[in-house]
Design a protein around this motif. Sequence first.
Motif, PDB file in Angstrom:
ATOM      1  N   ALA A  83      -7.894  -6.125 -11.183  1.00  0.00           N
ATOM      2  CA  ALA A  83      -8.641  -5.441 -12.245  1.00  0.00           C
ATOM      3  C   ALA A  83      -9.222  -4.112 -11.782  1.00  0.00           C
ATOM      4  CB  ALA A  83      -9.760  -6.351 -12.755  1.00  0.00           C
ATOM      5  N   THR A  84      -8.529  -3.417 -10.885  1.00  0.00           N
ATOM      6  CA  THR A  84      -9.002  -2.104 -10.459  1.00  0.00           C
ATOM      7  C   THR A  84      -8.521  -1.055 -11.461  1.00  0.00           C
ATOM      8  OG1 THR A  84      -7.121  -1.297  -9.153  1.00  0.00           O
ATOM      9  CG2 THR A  84      -8.557  -2.941  -8.111  1.00  0.00           C
ATOM     10  N   ASP A  85      -9.045   0.173 -11.328  1.00  0.00           N
ATOM     11  CA  ASP A  85      -8.581   1.260 -12.198  1.00  0.00           C
ATOM     12  C   ASP A  85      -7.473   2.062 -11.518  1.00  0.00           C
ATOM     13  OD1 ASP A  85     -10.031   2.506 -10.249  1.00  0.00           O
ATOM     14  OD2 ASP A  85     -11.516   3.413 -11.584  1.00  0.00           O
ATOM     15  N   ASN A  86      -6.936   1.479 -10.428  1.00  0.00           N
ATOM     16  CA  ASN A  86      -5.856   2.105  -9.674  1.00  0.00           C
ATOM     17  C   ASN A  86      -4.574   1.312  -9.913  1.00  0.00           C
ATOM     18  OD1 ASN A  86      -3.997   2.825  -7.629  1.00  0.00           O
ATOM     19  ND2 ASN A  86      -5.651   3.479  -6.261  1.00  0.00           N
ATOM     20  N   ALA A  87      -3.700   1.839 -10.736  1.00  0.00           N
ATOM     21  CA  ALA A  87      -2.483   1.106 -11.112  1.00  0.00           C
ATOM     22  C   ALA A  87      -1.612   0.794  -9.904  1.00  0.00           C
ATOM     23  CB  ALA A  87      -1.690   1.919 -12.138  1.00  0.00           C
ATOM     24  N   ILE A  93      -1.299  -5.528  -5.180  1.00  0.00           N
ATOM     25  CA  ILE A  93      -1.939  -6.845  -5.227  1.00  0.00           C
ATOM     26  C   ILE A  93      -1.000  -7.866  -5.855  1.00  0.00           C
ATOM     27  CG2 ILE A  93      -3.847  -8.166  -6.242  1.00  0.00           C
ATOM     28  CD1 ILE A  93      -5.453  -5.475  -6.162  1.00  0.00           C
ATOM     29  N   ALA A  94      -0.358  -7.473  -6.958  1.00  0.00           N
ATOM     30  CA  ALA A  94       0.565  -8.376  -7.650  1.00  0.00           C
ATOM     31  C   ALA A  94       1.745  -8.746  -6.767  1.00  0.00           C
ATOM     32  CB  ALA A  94       1.052  -7.722  -8.939  1.00  0.00           C
ATOM     33  N   ALA A  95       2.237  -7.778  -6.005  1.00  0.00           N
ATOM     34  CA  ALA A  95       3.393  -8.031  -5.150  1.00  0.00           C
ATOM     35  C   ALA A  95       3.044  -8.956  -3.993  1.00  0.00           C
ATOM     36  CB  ALA A  95       3.928  -6.702  -4.612  1.00  0.00           C
ATOM     37  N   GLU A  96       1.804  -8.871  -3.493  1.00  0.00           N
ATOM     38  CA  GLU A  96       1.405  -9.665  -2.327  1.00  0.00           C
ATOM     39  C   GLU A  96       0.915 -11.057  -2.693  1.00  0.00           C
ATOM     40  OE1 GLU A  96      -2.166  -9.825   0.940  1.00  0.00           O
ATOM     41  OE2 GLU A  96      -1.519  -7.853   0.262  1.00  0.00           O
ATOM     42  N   ALA A  97       0.233 -11.194  -3.819  1.00  0.00           N
ATOM     43  CA  ALA A  97      -0.417 -12.468  -4.166  1.00  0.00           C
ATOM     44  C   ALA A  97       0.589 -13.609  -4.271  1.00  0.00           C
ATOM     45  CB  ALA A  97      -1.180 -12.319  -5.478  1.00  0.00           C
ATOM     46  N   PRO A  98       0.394 -14.694  -3.499  1.00  0.00           N
ATOM     47  CA  PRO A  98       1.333 -15.824  -3.515  1.00  0.00           C
ATOM     48  C   PRO A  98       0.916 -16.900  -4.500  1.00  0.00           C
ATOM     49  CG  PRO A  98      -0.220 -16.121  -1.738  1.00  0.00           C
ATOM     50  CD  PRO A  98      -0.647 -14.875  -2.463  1.00  0.00           C
ATOM     51  N   CYS A  99       0.340 -16.497  -5.611  1.00  0.00           N
ATOM     52  CA  CYS A  99      -0.267 -17.462  -6.527  1.00  0.00           C
ATOM     53  C   CYS A  99      -0.184 -16.927  -7.950  1.00  0.00           C
ATOM     54  CB  CYS A  99      -1.728 -17.697  -6.124  1.00  0.00           C
ATOM     55  SG  CYS A  99      -2.703 -16.160  -6.097  1.00  0.00           S
ATOM     56  N   LEU A 100      -0.948 -17.506  -8.843  1.00  0.00           N
ATOM     57  CA  LEU A 100      -1.059 -16.979 -10.195  1.00  0.00           C
ATOM     58  C   LEU A 100      -1.771 -15.633 -10.123  1.00  0.00           C
ATOM     59  CD1 LEU A 100      -2.174 -20.196 -12.114  1.00  0.00           C
ATOM     60  CD2 LEU A 100       0.034 -19.036 -12.306  1.00  0.00           C
ATOM     61  N   VAL A 101      -1.194 -14.618 -10.751  1.00  0.00           N
ATOM     62  CA  VAL A 101      -1.812 -13.295 -10.710  1.00  0.00           C
ATOM     63  C   VAL A 101      -1.702 -12.617 -12.070  1.00  0.00           C
ATOM     64  CG1 VAL A 101       0.324 -12.267  -9.810  1.00  0.00           C
ATOM     65  CG2 VAL A 101      -1.844 -11.062  -9.538  1.00  0.00           C
ATOM     66  N   ASN A 102      -2.816 -12.051 -12.485  1.00  0.00           N
ATOM     67  CA  ASN A 102      -2.904 -11.318 -13.743  1.00  0.00           C
ATOM     68  C   ASN A 102      -3.209  -9.862 -13.422  1.00  0.00           C
ATOM     69  OD1 ASN A 102      -5.393 -10.573 -16.039  1.00  0.00           O
ATOM     70  ND2 ASN A 102      -3.316 -10.942 -16.738  1.00  0.00           N
ATOM     71  N   VAL A 103      -2.398  -8.957 -13.956  1.00  0.00           N
ATOM     72  CA  VAL A 103      -2.586  -7.532 -13.710  1.00  0.00           C
ATOM     73  C   VAL A 103      -3.089  -6.875 -14.990  1.00  0.00           C
ATOM     74  CG1 VAL A 103      -1.507  -5.387 -12.943  1.00  0.00           C
ATOM     75  CG2 VAL A 103      -0.725  -7.582 -12.019  1.00  0.00           C
ATOM     76  N   VAL A 104      -4.300  -6.378 -14.939  1.00  0.00           N
ATOM     77  CA  VAL A 104      -4.930  -5.850 -16.147  1.00  0.00           C
ATOM     78  C   VAL A 104      -4.218  -4.610 -16.662  1.00  0.00           C
ATOM     79  CG1 VAL A 104      -7.044  -4.843 -17.063  1.00  0.00           C
ATOM     80  CG2 VAL A 104      -7.175  -6.826 -15.554  1.00  0.00           C
TER      81      VAL A 104
END
Length: 214
Positions: A83-87, A93-104
Amino acid sequence: MEENLFRYPAMLNLNGKCCAVIGGGKVALRKTRTLLAAGAKVTVIAPAADENLCALAKEGKINLLERACQKGDTEDCFLVVAATDNAALNREIAAEAPCLVNVVTEPKLGNFSVPAQSTSGRLNFTAFGGGLPAYTALLVRDMAKTYGGAFAEFAEFLHEARNKLQTLSLTPKERTTFWRRHLNEETIGLLHEGRVNILKERINNAINSFRAEP
């Protein structure tokens, strides 16, 4: 027409689950509050955090790490919200997260999306329009208005009735038959008319009739 990638509905049990929110702004605050309401153990990671996030940390409700996100921060998480303002950072973060991930900023980069929702007692109304938040918010408000009230009251009663029924010596098939007999189109009609007491009486009488049998 853009394809809707999110087509598998699910309700998650986050009670006691480790979740991370990356970002410290108003969106991160909203996501954090939603996770806390679901019983999650929340860690917020951001170089600077909204004063309300800081207040939650002081109250011991969240773990606040006032620094930039680092590699490995999401390793032990059940769920992560970018949920950062840096796309670009959100993509990392989405590429690294090994779990459920939501990209705002870019929902399609994550593997789950949060629908619009409204609650009424035990009932939780949700709607997902594949990127149409204003419309889905309108839908859930209408659902809560239409199916709150008597429907929510009846849902609470059914929970108690189910517990009573489970104390009786009935087979799973008999329990299924019982609920199919008492939960039907007529039930919906009576609920729309606000005649909850009639339904409660019918079900209570039916349960008591089982108890009266030798």
